[in-house]
Write a protein that holds these residues in place. Structure first.
Motif, PDB file in Angstrom:
ATOM      1  N   ASP A  32       0.835  -1.208   0.000  1.00  0.00           N
ATOM      2  CA  ASP A  32       0.000   0.000   0.000  1.00  0.00           C
ATOM      3  C   ASP A  32       0.869   1.258   0.000  1.00  0.00           C
ATOM      4  OD1 ASP A  32       0.648  -0.672   2.728  1.00  0.00           O
ATOM      5  OD2 ASP A  32      -0.911   0.693   3.416  1.00  0.00           O
ATOM      6  N   ASP A  33       2.085   1.146   0.548  1.00  0.00           N
ATOM      7  CA  ASP A  33       3.044   2.257   0.403  1.00  0.00           C
ATOM      8  C   ASP A  33       3.375   2.445  -1.075  1.00  0.00           C
ATOM      9  OD1 ASP A  33       3.666   0.636   2.972  1.00  0.00           O
ATOM     10  OD2 ASP A  33       4.667   2.538   3.406  1.00  0.00           O
ATOM     11  N   ASN A  80       7.137  -2.508   7.948  1.00  0.00           N
ATOM     12  CA  ASN A  80       6.504  -3.721   7.419  1.00  0.00           C
ATOM     13  C   ASN A  80       7.499  -4.867   7.284  1.00  0.00           C
ATOM     14  OD1 ASN A  80       3.826  -2.814   7.025  1.00  0.00           O
ATOM     15  ND2 ASN A  80       4.422  -1.735   5.154  1.00  0.00           N
ATOM     16  N   HIS A 117       2.379  -8.577   4.459  1.00  0.00           N
ATOM     17  CA  HIS A 117       2.998  -8.095   3.215  1.00  0.00           C
ATOM     18  C   HIS A 117       3.888  -9.117   2.521  1.00  0.00           C
ATOM     19  CE1 HIS A 117       1.629  -3.981   4.107  1.00  0.00           C
ATOM     20  NE2 HIS A 117       1.850  -4.329   5.363  1.00  0.00           N
ATOM     21  N   LEU A 167       4.272   7.220   5.816  1.00  0.00           N
ATOM     22  CA  LEU A 167       3.488   6.025   5.484  1.00  0.00           C
ATOM     23  C   LEU A 167       3.904   4.840   6.344  1.00  0.00           C
ATOM     24  CD1 LEU A 167       3.935   6.257   1.583  1.00  0.00           C
ATOM     25  CD2 LEU A 167       2.264   7.457   2.998  1.00  0.00           C
ATOM     26  N   MET A 194      -0.212   8.384   7.668  1.00  0.00           N
ATOM     27  CA  MET A 194      -1.116   7.263   7.874  1.00  0.00           C
ATOM     28  C   MET A 194      -0.692   6.655   9.208  1.00  0.00           C
ATOM     29  SD  MET A 194      -1.806   3.887   8.009  1.00  0.00           S
ATOM     30  CE  MET A 194      -3.375   3.751   8.793  1.00  0.00           C
ATOM     31  N   GLU A 253      -2.660   0.671  16.106  1.00  0.00           N
ATOM     32  CA  GLU A 253      -2.437   0.521  14.663  1.00  0.00           C
ATOM     33  C   GLU A 253      -0.939   0.283  14.452  1.00  0.00           C
ATOM     34  OE1 GLU A 253      -0.924   1.728  10.969  1.00  0.00           O
ATOM     35  OE2 GLU A 253      -0.704   2.988  12.741  1.00  0.00           O
ATOM     36  N   PHE A 254      -0.583  -0.450  13.400  1.00  0.00           N
ATOM     37  CA  PHE A 254       0.796  -0.909  13.208  1.00  0.00           C
ATOM     38  C   PHE A 254       1.845   0.214  13.230  1.00  0.00           C
ATOM     39  CE2 PHE A 254       4.374  -2.023  10.438  1.00  0.00           C
ATOM     40  CZ  PHE A 254       4.835  -3.163  11.081  1.00  0.00           C
ATOM     41  N   ASN A 255       1.660   1.263  12.430  1.00  0.00           N
ATOM     42  CA  ASN A 255       2.720   2.285  12.304  1.00  0.00           C
ATOM     43  C   ASN A 255       3.040   2.944  13.642  1.00  0.00           C
ATOM     44  OD1 ASN A 255       2.937   1.849   9.568  1.00  0.00           O
ATOM     45  ND2 ASN A 255       1.612   3.565   8.995  1.00  0.00           N
ATOM     46  N   LEU A 288      -7.107   4.250  10.925  1.00  0.00           N
ATOM     47  CA  LEU A 288      -7.863   3.108  10.389  1.00  0.00           C
ATOM     48  C   LEU A 288      -9.334   3.468  10.199  1.00  0.00           C
ATOM     49  CD1 LEU A 288      -6.353   0.244  12.578  1.00  0.00           C
ATOM     50  CD2 LEU A 288      -5.713   0.892  10.244  1.00  0.00           C
ATOM     51  N   HIS A 316      -4.503   1.609   2.857  1.00  0.00           N
ATOM     52  CA  HIS A 316      -4.192   2.629   3.863  1.00  0.00           C
ATOM     53  C   HIS A 316      -3.402   3.838   3.315  1.00  0.00           C
ATOM     54  CE1 HIS A 316      -5.255  -0.414   6.910  1.00  0.00           C
ATOM     55  NE2 HIS A 316      -4.460  -1.247   6.269  1.00  0.00           N
ATOM     56  N   ASP A 317      -2.188   3.560   2.859  1.00  0.00           N
ATOM     57  CA  ASP A 317      -1.223   4.654   2.685  1.00  0.00           C
ATOM     58  C   ASP A 317      -1.536   5.678   1.583  1.00  0.00           C
ATOM     59  OD1 ASP A 317       0.205   3.741   4.838  1.00  0.00           O
ATOM     60  OD2 ASP A 317       1.639   2.593   3.651  1.00  0.00           O
TER      61      ASP A 317
HETATM   62  C1  BDR Z   1      -0.134   0.557   8.014  1.00  0.00           C
HETATM   63  O1  BDR Z   1       0.729  -0.508   8.398  1.00  0.00           O
HETATM   64  C2  BDR Z   1       1.323  -1.083   7.266  1.00  0.00           C
HETATM   65  O2  BDR Z   1       1.121  -2.457   7.302  1.00  0.00           O
HETATM   66  C3  BDR Z   1       0.725  -0.441   6.048  1.00  0.00           C
HETATM   67  O3  BDR Z   1       1.721  -0.224   5.062  1.00  0.00           O
HETATM   68  C4  BDR Z   1       0.177   0.870   6.569  1.00  0.00           C
HETATM   69  O4  BDR Z   1       1.145   1.893   6.535  1.00  0.00           O
HETATM   70  C5  BDR Z   1      -1.567   0.164   8.276  1.00  0.00           C
HETATM   71  O5  BDR Z   1      -1.761  -0.112   9.621  1.00  0.00           O
END
Ligand code: BDR
Ligand code: CA
Length: 314
Positions: free
Chosen positions: A16-17, A42, A85, A128, A154, A169-171, A194, A244-245
């Motif tokens: 998505d990046d 990621n 990913h 991102l 994001m 959220e992951f980031n 999200l 997402h990104d």
């Molecule tokens: C975010 O985490 C990554 O997995 C994606 O690239 C996005 O930036 C979503 O939570």
């Protein structure tokens, strides 16, 4: 026509990046990509730095400067997301190894130098991935903070909860300390959590429109999305996964597609249970300083129209 807006894309590609970078490359009249800075997220840094260059080559943009940055979060061990990913971060299509060089300068030094040398307010930071490079840059060179036009990220989630833990959220989860530095810095922030990205599903009809473009970058993107979706479709039971990104770049191109409100956002850095949670004061129940424009709604069809229109230009 106004001059294109100068941006630095800080990223951990990720399919998505890659879509976000492609959206920027498809919009040269509006956006001037001064550099792409990579960060571990990621997948480890060696892969994110490789992947950023693959995307540049795929789009015929070998003139782009790509810088490698932080290989781990500021104060924690790196957490990655190969389960989403794939091993390389760009699993899906068969991709050539990049031949364009990686710049020798570190991402953090590039960010600091660029913000100091460009006119005040000229550069927008687009993030991102985990905020490690930006957190380090702000820590090392606080003089650059008032020089940033705005930071569009994001990251985070509030009404939707988290996607790596129930709360985070992951980031933001990967480097909460970096996120904390950024949210406390006073830099103008636009946040794509999200809550908005989960409204942007890569439905079959949308992916088909992308495939119909028939170009090499569009087909590679379709193959990436088909890989990336598998996990999300299983997780959310939806037609397609959330994209997402690209919201970050789409916001720069067409802010009218998005709706949100200015709130206080604080980052949980202490609790083990909720580490990396973005605590959004959506209802303004505190007097804490409103430090971010938090986006919650999007015109999803308008977003995908924009994406496909710009992919067609690559
Ligand atoms: C975010 O985490 C990554 O997995 C994606 O690239 C996005 O930036 C979503 O939570
Ligand atoms: Ca990312």
């Amino acid at each position: 026509m106004a001059n294109p807006r100068k941006i630095i894309i800080d990223t951990d590609p990720g399919q998505d990046d890659a879509a976000a970078i492609m959206l920027a490359f498809g919009s040269p009249e509006e956006l001037d990509v001064l550099g792409i800075t990579t960060v571990a997220g990621n997948v480890p840094l060696s892969y994110t730095s490789r992947n950023a260059r693959i995307v540049c080559e795929l789009c015929g943009r070998t003139d782009t400067k790509v810088f490698a940055g932080a290989d781990k979060p500021i104060a924690r061990k790196l957490v990655t997301a190969e389960h989403v990913h794939g091993k390389t971060g760009l699993d899906g299509p068969v991709l050539d190894e990049p031949t364009m060089p990686l710049q020798t300068q570190h991402s953090v030094d590039f960010i600091v130098e660029t913000l100091r040398s460009e006119p005040e307010g000229a550069v927008t930071l687009c993030t991102l991935g985990p905020l490690t490079n930006i957190g380090l840059a702000f820590q090392q060179a606080p003089d650059i903070i008032p020089r940033v036009h705005e930071l569009v990220m994001m990251g985070g989630g509030f009404f939707e909860g988290g996607n790596i833990t129930p709360a985070a959220e992951f980031n933001i989860y990967v480097d909460p300390e970096a996120a904390d530095i950024v949210f406390r810095s006073g830099v103008p922030i636009v946040m794509m959590p999200l809550d908005v990205t989960h409204k942007l599903l890569t439905r079959k009809d949308r992916v088909k429109r992308m495939a119909d473009l028939g170009t090499r970058p569009a087909i590679a993107m379709v193959e990436m999305l088909e890989f990336f979706e598998r996990f999300d479709v299983e997780k959310y039971g939806s037609d397609g996964g959330p994209l997402h990104d690209p919201t970050v770049i789409a916001y720069l191109l067409k802010p009218e597609l998005f709706k949100g409100r200015t709130c206080n956002v604080e980052i949980e850095v202490k609790s083990e249970l909720t580490a990396g949670m973005t605590v959004v004061d959506w209802w303004h129940v505190t007097h804490r300083k409103r430090n971010a424009q938090v986006i919650r709604d999007v015109d999803a069809d308008g977003f995908f129209d924009l994406l496909i229109e710009r992919f067609a230009r690559i």
